[in-house]
Scaffold this active site. Structure first.
Site, PDB file in Angstrom:
ATOM      1  N   LYS A 103       0.827  -1.196   0.000  1.00 38.27           N
ATOM      2  CA  LYS A 103       0.000   0.000   0.000  1.00 38.27           C
ATOM      3  C   LYS A 103       0.864   1.249   0.000  1.00 38.27           C
ATOM      4  CE  LYS A 103      -3.778   2.125   2.664  1.00 38.27           C
ATOM      5  NZ  LYS A 103      -3.151   3.465   2.699  1.00 38.27           N
ATOM      6  N   LYS A 125       7.564   0.674   1.701  1.00 35.83           N
ATOM      7  CA  LYS A 125       8.254  -0.287   0.831  1.00 35.83           C
ATOM      8  C   LYS A 125       9.446   0.344   0.124  1.00 35.83           C
ATOM      9  CE  LYS A 125       4.850   0.508  -2.774  1.00 35.83           C
ATOM     10  NZ  LYS A 125       4.343   1.649  -1.953  1.00 35.83           N
ATOM     11  N   LYS A 128       5.108   8.817  -8.125  1.00 34.03           N
ATOM     12  CA  LYS A 128       5.745   9.881  -7.335  1.00 34.03           C
ATOM     13  C   LYS A 128       7.239   9.950  -7.606  1.00 34.03           C
ATOM     14  CE  LYS A 128       4.533   8.500  -3.211  1.00 34.03           C
ATOM     15  NZ  LYS A 128       3.907   7.214  -3.585  1.00 34.03           N
ATOM     16  N   ASP A 179      -1.606  -0.417  -4.203  1.00 30.78           N
ATOM     17  CA  ASP A 179      -3.012  -0.234  -3.830  1.00 30.78           C
ATOM     18  C   ASP A 179      -3.817   0.436  -4.937  1.00 30.78           C
ATOM     19  OD1 ASP A 179      -1.779   2.191  -3.571  1.00 30.78           O
ATOM     20  OD2 ASP A 179      -2.546   2.641  -1.570  1.00 30.78           O
TER      21      ASP A 179
END
Length: 277
Positions: A12, A17, A43, A127
């Site tokens: 998510k 991560k 991002k 996600d």
């Protein structure tokens, strides 16, 4: 190592991560391995801990160039980790999975995947239910998928959905499942909950990273935990994780829960861990 380790970290958004993937890449490179780290998040922040400055993304480079060379996409990072950021469109302006598909195609055309890598590490947002994000496992660019989660319901919900993809794209009797990594653990209740989730989905918890100030501080300072705090417990957990990745035998196919099964799991855990309120 006899062949390239091809690893994908999923989880998510905001679960940590990228921090885990970057520190794993750094540890492998510090041990003398030839590592390619590919950020697969719009991002474009997966490599921020590995590079001194933000690197251009593959999609950004394609805005001004028709064909990309290796030097346009691959940038040096800490301990000689080779870093790539796929990039993505501005919010609300396109498919977020486009960057992953485009980056993999461009890297393939440039012959980057043909190089003698000890490890290729993908850091993938997990996600968003978009086909592009499944590319590393759907097209078998990764041999093992490791799912990063916390003990919150929504991160476990995302982990369960990721496991559905892992099961779907495992082929020829070989499982893509590597296991679970519990991040931001606050105590025994979090560990118990994650292990219950692992039992329910027929997976394993490979590493548990505690919530601590050093990990958070490293992120804010744009630093690597394994460099700045090499003797910390979480740094040791990450070293142990790499050992398990290298030694762990192939895991069985996961058995993710249905949506209603996931809801029932949440209700059971609330009663077992926190009592009826």
């Amino acid at each position: 190592m006899n062949r390239t380790m091809r690893i994908a970290f999923y989880g998510k958004g905001g679960i940590g991560k990228s921090t885990i993937a970057s520190n794993v890449s750094a540890l492998m490179a510090m041990a003398g391995r030839h590592v390619l780290h590919i950020g697969c998040d719009p991002k474009a922040d997966s490599t921020r801990l590995l590079t001194e400055a933000r690197i251009p993304t593959v999609l950004e480079q394609l805005e001004s160039k028709e064909k990309l060379s290796r030097a346009d996409m691959v940038f040096p990072g800490f301990a000689s980790v080779s870093c790539v950021e796929a990039g993505g469109p501005e919010a609300g302006q396109g498919c977020a999975g486009l960057g992953i598909t485009t980056a993999i195609n461009e890297l393939t055309d440039a012959g980057v995947f043909d190089e003698d890598w000890d490890a290729i590490i993908y850091d993938v947002l997990g996600d968003v239910v978009c086909g592009g994000f499944s590319v590393p496992m759907r097209q078998h660019y990764a041999d093992r998928v490791y799912v990063v989660t916390s003990a919150t319901y929504m991160s476990l919900y995302a982990a369960n959905n990721i496991l559905k993809g892992v099961r779907r794209y495992s082929m020829g009797g070989r499982s893509l499942c590597g296991g679970l990594i519990l991040n931001h653990a606050h105590g025994d209740a979090d560990v118990q909950l994650c292990r219950a989730f692992a039992g329910a989905t027929k997976t394993n918890v490979l590493a548990i990273l505690e919530e601590d100030a050093q990990l958070q501080l490293s992120d804010f300072r744009r630093g690597l935990l394994v460099r700045d705090y090499p003797d910390s417990s979480n740094a040791q957990h990450l070293r142990d994780l790499i050992g398990q990745m290298e030694a762990l035998p192939e895991q069985p196919l996961p058995e993710p829960m249905s949506q209603s099964g996931m809801e029932d799991f949440g209700q059971r855990m609330a009663e077992v861990l926190y009592g009826k309120r």
